[in-house]
Scaffold this active site. Sequence first.
Site, PDB file in Angstrom:
ATOM      1  N   TYR A 113      -8.145  15.250  -6.507  1.00 55.77           N
ATOM      2  CA  TYR A 113      -7.249  14.632  -7.502  1.00 55.77           C
ATOM      3  C   TYR A 113      -6.325  15.693  -8.126  1.00 55.77           C
ATOM      4  CZ  TYR A 113      -6.010  11.578 -11.474  1.00 55.77           C
ATOM      5  OH  TYR A 113      -5.340  10.820 -12.415  1.00 55.77           O
ATOM      6  N   SER A 161      -1.136  14.336 -13.905  1.00 52.79           N
ATOM      7  CA  SER A 161      -2.342  14.314 -14.744  1.00 52.79           C
ATOM      8  C   SER A 161      -2.629  15.746 -15.187  1.00 52.79           C
ATOM      9  CB  SER A 161      -3.532  13.789 -13.939  1.00 52.79           C
ATOM     10  OG  SER A 161      -4.741  14.100 -14.610  1.00 52.79           O
ATOM     11  N   ASN A 194       3.508   5.233 -10.049  1.00 52.24           N
ATOM     12  CA  ASN A 194       2.322   5.245 -10.920  1.00 52.24           C
ATOM     13  C   ASN A 194       1.003   5.055 -10.162  1.00 52.24           C
ATOM     14  OD1 ASN A 194       0.793   4.490 -13.635  1.00 52.24           O
ATOM     15  ND2 ASN A 194       0.487   2.765 -12.239  1.00 52.24           N
ATOM     16  N   LYS A 241      -2.269  15.840  -7.972  1.00 53.76           N
ATOM     17  CA  LYS A 241      -1.436  15.775  -9.174  1.00 53.76           C
ATOM     18  C   LYS A 241      -0.634  17.074  -9.373  1.00 53.76           C
ATOM     19  CE  LYS A 241      -2.544  11.562 -10.376  1.00 53.76           C
ATOM     20  NZ  LYS A 241      -1.560  10.472 -10.286  1.00 53.76           N
ATOM     21  N   ASN A 245       0.876  -1.172   0.000  1.00 56.51           N
ATOM     22  CA  ASN A 245       0.000   0.000   0.000  1.00 56.51           C
ATOM     23  C   ASN A 245       0.918   1.228   0.000  1.00 56.51           C
ATOM     24  OD1 ASN A 245      -1.700   2.105   0.470  1.00 56.51           O
ATOM     25  ND2 ASN A 245      -2.505   1.354   2.413  1.00 56.51           N
TER      26      ASN A 245
HETATM   27  N1  LIG Z   1      -6.458   6.611 -16.993  1.00 61.10           N
HETATM   28  C1  LIG Z   1      -6.373   7.913 -17.132  1.00 61.10           C
HETATM   29  O1  LIG Z   1      -7.124   8.508 -17.928  1.00 61.10           O
HETATM   30  C2  LIG Z   1      -5.331   8.720 -16.385  1.00 61.10           C
HETATM   31  C3  LIG Z   1      -5.206  10.067 -16.710  1.00 61.10           C
HETATM   32  C4  LIG Z   1      -4.273  10.856 -16.037  1.00 61.10           C
HETATM   33  C5  LIG Z   1      -3.456  10.271 -15.075  1.00 61.10           C
HETATM   34  N2  LIG Z   1      -3.590   8.951 -14.765  1.00 61.10           N
HETATM   35  C6  LIG Z   1      -2.723   8.412 -13.706  1.00 61.10           C
HETATM   36  O2  LIG Z   1      -2.025   7.274 -14.177  1.00 61.10           O
HETATM   37  C7  LIG Z   1      -1.793   6.364 -13.096  1.00 61.10           C
HETATM   38  C8  LIG Z   1      -2.309   4.978 -13.467  1.00 61.10           C
HETATM   39  O3  LIG Z   1      -3.705   5.075 -13.734  1.00 61.10           O
HETATM   40  P1  LIG Z   1      -4.562   3.919 -14.436  1.00 61.10           P
HETATM   41  O4  LIG Z   1      -5.484   4.597 -15.352  1.00 61.10           O
HETATM   42  O5  LIG Z   1      -3.673   2.839 -14.933  1.00 61.10           O
HETATM   43  O6  LIG Z   1      -5.415   3.429 -13.160  1.00 61.10           O
HETATM   44  P2  LIG Z   1      -5.982   1.993 -12.755  1.00 61.10           P
HETATM   45  O7  LIG Z   1      -7.062   2.270 -11.783  1.00 61.10           O
HETATM   46  O8  LIG Z   1      -6.281   1.168 -13.946  1.00 61.10           O
HETATM   47  O9  LIG Z   1      -4.733   1.338 -11.998  1.00 61.10           O
HETATM   48  C9  LIG Z   1      -4.228   1.860 -10.797  1.00 61.10           C
HETATM   49  C10 LIG Z   1      -3.523   0.759 -10.026  1.00 61.10           C
HETATM   50  O10 LIG Z   1      -3.057   1.335  -8.788  1.00 61.10           O
HETATM   51  C11 LIG Z   1      -3.345   0.406  -7.749  1.00 61.10           C
HETATM   52  N3  LIG Z   1      -3.451   1.097  -6.469  1.00 61.10           N
HETATM   53  C12 LIG Z   1      -4.464   1.878  -6.039  1.00 61.10           C
HETATM   54  N4  LIG Z   1      -4.240   2.283  -4.780  1.00 61.10           N
HETATM   55  C13 LIG Z   1      -3.044   1.764  -4.422  1.00 61.10           C
HETATM   56  C14 LIG Z   1      -2.277   1.819  -3.231  1.00 61.10           C
HETATM   57  N5  LIG Z   1      -2.698   2.488  -2.152  1.00 61.10           N
HETATM   58  N6  LIG Z   1      -1.093   1.173  -3.190  1.00 61.10           N
HETATM   59  C15 LIG Z   1      -0.672   0.468  -4.272  1.00 61.10           C
HETATM   60  N7  LIG Z   1      -1.358   0.365  -5.413  1.00 61.10           N
HETATM   61  C16 LIG Z   1      -2.539   1.006  -5.488  1.00 61.10           C
HETATM   62  C17 LIG Z   1      -4.655  -0.242  -8.166  1.00 61.10           C
HETATM   63  O11 LIG Z   1      -4.884  -1.475  -7.480  1.00 61.10           O
HETATM   64  C18 LIG Z   1      -4.455  -0.410  -9.658  1.00 61.10           C
HETATM   65  O12 LIG Z   1      -3.847  -1.643  -9.984  1.00 61.10           O
HETATM   66  C19 LIG Z   1      -2.497   6.977 -11.879  1.00 61.10           C
HETATM   67  O13 LIG Z   1      -1.564   7.684 -11.098  1.00 61.10           O
HETATM   68  C20 LIG Z   1      -3.503   7.925 -12.491  1.00 61.10           C
HETATM   69  O14 LIG Z   1      -3.854   8.969 -11.622  1.00 61.10           O
HETATM   70  C21 LIG Z   1      -4.521   8.163 -15.407  1.00 61.10           C
END
Ligand SMILES: NC(=O)c1ccc[n+]([C@@H]2O[C@H](COP(=O)([O-])OP(=O)(O)OC[C@H]3O[C@@H](n4cnc5c(N)ncnc54)[C@H](O)[C@@H]3O)[C@@H](O)[C@H]2O)c1
Length: 246
Positions: free
Chosen positions: A154, A142, A90, A158, A63
């Site tokens: 959020y 983000s 990430n 970010k 975590n």
């Molecule tokens: N998908 C988008 O459109 C988008 C846009 C901008 C930024 N992001 C950023 O990219 C990154 C990845 O996003 P994604 O879209 O792959 O999300 P996702 O929800 O598909 O995956 C996120 C992963 O993080 C894990 N996670 C959550 N809380 C956690 C914790 N406390 N400790 C360890 N692991 C944890 C989850 O179990 C999951 O496997 C994030 O930081 C997100 O904010 C995503």
Amino acid sequence: MRFSGKVAVVTGSAQGIGLAIAKRLYDDGCDYVALMDINEEKICEAARTLDAEEKHAGGYQVNVADRESVRKAFTAIEEKYGKIDILINNAGITRDAMFHKMADDQWDAVINVNLNSMYNCCKCVVPGMRDRGYGKIVNLASVSAFGNLGQTNYGASKGGVIGFTKCLARDTARNSITVNCIAPSYVDTDMLRAVPEATMQRFLAAIPMGRLGKPEELAAAAAFLASDDSSFITGECLVVSGGSYM
Ligand SMILES: NC(=O)c1ccc[n+]([C@@H]2O[C@H](COP(=O)([O-])OP(=O)(O)OC[C@H]3O[C@@H](n4cnc5c(N)ncnc54)[C@H](O)[C@@H]3O)[C@@H](O)[C@H]2O)c1
């Protein structure tokens, strides 16, 4: 094989962007990729899909908001593999709500997972990177940092990631450590599944390329910033958005 000889950690890599990044580092020759996630079953399975023998990839239940959990895992990896060269911060969550409806726990959860994790994880790797005079850190920010509806928590987290990245880059530049972040707009992962269809159409209309990003496209950007191809780039925020912010 541009990551030959390197040891990497990717947080939040059970799925989505994190898994695509871990796969890219593995495919490009990383000696060992540590996949970390809060979801134990999924992270062990993800690591096994990269390397069934778990010789060059392994899953760790962590975590990132819990300093002790982070410390234990990073210490175990450094002890076993001797170093950590690359850290991809990430892991991230959303808990969207208009500000007047936002509950305290929605604020706290997002700040803890998205921002405090940066401190927790970097605190573990920077001392070793300084000693060895080498390190590549890539943080997921983000475009929500520049303003988005229902995302004060959020966006604040970010925006904090961007500031953290630039300040840590200053602190570590003389030690040949680079620290950069990536600000995606909308990427096709589970994170977007909660978005209503009408809102999604509005998002798409604002992207000049007319489509969502793919996790693999984010992985390509992260791999560039994690590799020696970006050796003179530090403190930058690379916007990966299909042209939304030109
Ligand atoms: N998908 C988008 O459109 C988008 C846009 C901008 C930024 N992001 C950023 O990219 C990154 C990845 O996003 P994604 O879209 O792959 O999300 P996702 O929800 O598909 O995956 C996120 C992963 O993080 C894990 N996670 C959550 N809380 C956690 C914790 N406390 N400790 C360890 N692991 C944890 C989850 O179990 C999951 O496997 C994030 O930081 C997100 O904010 C995503």
